[in-house]
Design a protein around this motif. Structure first.
Motif, PDB file in Angstrom:
ATOM      1  N   ALA A  61       5.882   6.802   6.036  1.00 47.61           N
ATOM      2  CA  ALA A  61       7.076   7.636   6.176  1.00 47.61           C
ATOM      3  C   ALA A  61       8.366   6.823   6.204  1.00 47.61           C
ATOM      4  CB  ALA A  61       6.972   8.475   7.446  1.00 47.61           C
ATOM      5  N   ASP A  62       8.285   5.552   6.588  1.00 51.86           N
ATOM      6  CA  ASP A  62       9.479   4.716   6.728  1.00 51.86           C
ATOM      7  C   ASP A  62       9.733   3.903   5.453  1.00 51.86           C
ATOM      8  OD1 ASP A  62      11.446   3.541   8.898  1.00 51.86           O
ATOM      9  OD2 ASP A  62      10.686   1.863   7.710  1.00 51.86           O
ATOM     10  N   GLU A  63      10.975   3.910   4.997  1.00 51.18           N
ATOM     11  CA  GLU A  63      11.362   3.197   3.777  1.00 51.18           C
ATOM     12  C   GLU A  63      11.104   1.687   3.874  1.00 51.18           C
ATOM     13  OE1 GLU A  63      15.399   2.151   1.243  1.00 51.18           O
ATOM     14  OE2 GLU A  63      15.457   3.765   2.697  1.00 51.18           O
ATOM     15  N   THR A  64      11.374   1.096   5.011  1.00 54.90           N
ATOM     16  CA  THR A  64      11.168  -0.339   5.184  1.00 54.90           C
ATOM     17  C   THR A  64       9.696  -0.712   5.039  1.00 54.90           C
ATOM     18  OG1 THR A  64      13.002  -0.322   6.745  1.00 54.90           O
ATOM     19  CG2 THR A  64      11.641  -2.279   6.738  1.00 54.90           C
ATOM     20  N   VAL A  65       8.835   0.117   5.574  1.00 54.66           N
ATOM     21  CA  VAL A  65       7.396  -0.130   5.478  1.00 54.66           C
ATOM     22  C   VAL A  65       6.944   0.021   4.027  1.00 54.66           C
ATOM     23  CG1 VAL A  65       5.110   0.577   6.272  1.00 54.66           C
ATOM     24  CG2 VAL A  65       7.043   0.646   7.841  1.00 54.66           C
ATOM     25  N   ARG A  66       7.413   1.073   3.346  1.00 53.55           N
ATOM     26  CA  ARG A  66       7.047   1.275   1.929  1.00 53.55           C
ATOM     27  C   ARG A  66       7.494   0.099   1.076  1.00 53.55           C
ATOM     28  NH1 ARG A  66       9.171   6.451   2.923  1.00 53.55           N
ATOM     29  NH2 ARG A  66      11.010   5.947   1.669  1.00 53.55           N
ATOM     30  N   ARG A  67       8.715  -0.399   1.319  1.00 48.93           N
ATOM     31  CA  ARG A  67       9.234  -1.521   0.538  1.00 48.93           C
ATOM     32  C   ARG A  67       8.401  -2.779   0.779  1.00 48.93           C
ATOM     33  NH1 ARG A  67      14.266  -2.537   2.596  1.00 48.93           N
ATOM     34  NH2 ARG A  67      14.837  -0.449   1.960  1.00 48.93           N
ATOM     35  N   ALA A  68       8.047  -3.037   2.033  1.00 49.28           N
ATOM     36  CA  ALA A  68       7.213  -4.204   2.355  1.00 49.28           C
ATOM     37  C   ALA A  68       5.829  -4.068   1.736  1.00 49.28           C
ATOM     38  CB  ALA A  68       7.111  -4.378   3.868  1.00 49.28           C
ATOM     39  N   ALA A  69       5.268  -2.871   1.783  1.00 51.12           N
ATOM     40  CA  ALA A  69       3.940  -2.643   1.205  1.00 51.12           C
ATOM     41  C   ALA A  69       3.978  -2.802  -0.312  1.00 51.12           C
ATOM     42  CB  ALA A  69       3.437  -1.255   1.577  1.00 51.12           C
ATOM     43  N   ALA A  70       5.033  -2.317  -0.950  1.00 51.45           N
ATOM     44  CA  ALA A  70       5.150  -2.417  -2.410  1.00 51.45           C
ATOM     45  C   ALA A  70       5.318  -3.862  -2.862  1.00 51.45           C
ATOM     46  CB  ALA A  70       6.324  -1.570  -2.900  1.00 51.45           C
ATOM     47  N   ALA A  71       5.828  -4.719  -2.002  1.00 52.28           N
ATOM     48  CA  ALA A  71       5.994  -6.133  -2.330  1.00 52.28           C
ATOM     49  C   ALA A  71       4.758  -6.964  -1.999  1.00 52.28           C
ATOM     50  CB  ALA A  71       7.212  -6.696  -1.603  1.00 52.28           C
ATOM     51  N   ASN A  72       3.727  -6.323  -1.461  1.00 52.08           N
ATOM     52  CA  ASN A  72       2.516  -7.043  -1.075  1.00 52.08           C
ATOM     53  C   ASN A  72       1.815  -7.590  -2.321  1.00 52.08           C
ATOM     54  OD1 ASN A  72      -0.292  -7.557  -0.341  1.00 52.08           O
ATOM     55  ND2 ASN A  72       0.246  -6.632   1.616  1.00 52.08           N
ATOM     56  N   PRO A  73       1.546  -8.898  -2.361  1.00 48.50           N
ATOM     57  CA  PRO A  73       0.955  -9.513  -3.556  1.00 48.50           C
ATOM     58  C   PRO A  73      -0.472  -9.059  -3.854  1.00 48.50           C
ATOM     59  CG  PRO A  73       1.104 -11.110  -1.776  1.00 48.50           C
ATOM     60  CD  PRO A  73       1.811  -9.874  -1.316  1.00 48.50           C
ATOM     61  N   ARG A  74      -1.072  -8.313  -2.983  1.00 48.35           N
ATOM     62  CA  ARG A  74      -2.442  -7.851  -3.182  1.00 48.35           C
ATOM     63  C   ARG A  74      -2.524  -6.661  -4.146  1.00 48.35           C
ATOM     64  NH1 ARG A  74      -7.144  -8.392   0.882  1.00 48.35           N
ATOM     65  NH2 ARG A  74      -8.787  -7.836  -0.560  1.00 48.35           N
ATOM     66  N   LEU A  75      -1.410  -6.016  -4.398  1.00 46.20           N
ATOM     67  CA  LEU A  75      -1.413  -4.836  -5.260  1.00 46.20           C
ATOM     68  C   LEU A  75      -1.741  -5.208  -6.708  1.00 46.20           C
ATOM     69  CD1 LEU A  75       1.740  -3.046  -3.859  1.00 46.20           C
ATOM     70  CD2 LEU A  75      -0.635  -2.368  -3.543  1.00 46.20           C
ATOM     71  N   THR A  76      -2.429  -4.314  -7.377  1.00 44.89           N
ATOM     72  CA  THR A  76      -2.799  -4.533  -8.781  1.00 44.89           C
ATOM     73  C   THR A  76      -1.612  -4.212  -9.688  1.00 44.89           C
ATOM     74  OG1 THR A  76      -3.533  -2.262  -9.091  1.00 44.89           O
ATOM     75  CG2 THR A  76      -5.185  -3.860  -8.282  1.00 44.89           C
ATOM     76  N   PRO A  77      -1.620  -4.727 -10.913  1.00 46.31           N
ATOM     77  CA  PRO A  77      -0.552  -4.368 -11.860  1.00 46.31           C
ATOM     78  C   PRO A  77      -0.469  -2.855 -12.094  1.00 46.31           C
ATOM     79  CG  PRO A  77      -1.719  -6.292 -12.663  1.00 46.31           C
ATOM     80  CD  PRO A  77      -2.475  -5.785 -11.463  1.00 46.31           C
TER      81      PRO A  77
END
Length: 124
Positions: A61-77
């Motif tokens: 729900a929090d924008e800061t958390v979403r931004r940090a999660a989206a920058a996580n290097p574990r995410l696939t292309p």
């Protein structure tokens, strides 16, 4: 030097010390998965950036958390493409270190060529 688990405990319990703790070389960069469900969004954002996190919380729900999660290097292309298309997560996804170089260049070209700017009435 304080042990990493103690630094993490202080981060969670003492918000006024967080900025200083993040600069300490002994501050843990992994092992924060247990904090994903914490009530404080700043703590959840810290957990979301953990590169060992199996599923970063990109729908928080929090924008800061979403931004940090989206920058996580574990995410696939593939996951990054979805996040790049969503204005709520595009900034974090564009900063992701695992973003393929070709895709990064395409994003930069689009920005430099003005495609990221909404068209004006005269330009339609």
């Amino acid at each position: 030097m304080a042990p990493p688990h103690l630094l993490l405990d202080v981060f969670v319990t003492r918000p006024d010390h967080r900025s200083d703790l993040l600069t300490r070389p002994g501050f843990p960069r992994t092992g924060r998965t247990h904090l994903v469900g914490h009530p404080d969004p700043e703590v959840r954002a810290l957990a979301a950036a953990d590169p060992t996190l199996p599923e970063p919380p990109v729908d928080d729900a929090d924008e800061t958390v979403r931004r940090a999660a989206a920058a996580n290097p574990r995410l696939t292309p593939e996951a990054l493409e979805t996040l790049l298309a969503d204005p709520r997560t595009a900034e974090g996804a564009a900063a992701n270190p695992s973003l393929p170089v070709g895709r990064m260049h395409a994003l930069l070209d689009r920005c430099l060529n003005g495609a990221a700017t909404p068209p004006t009435a005269a330009g339609r």
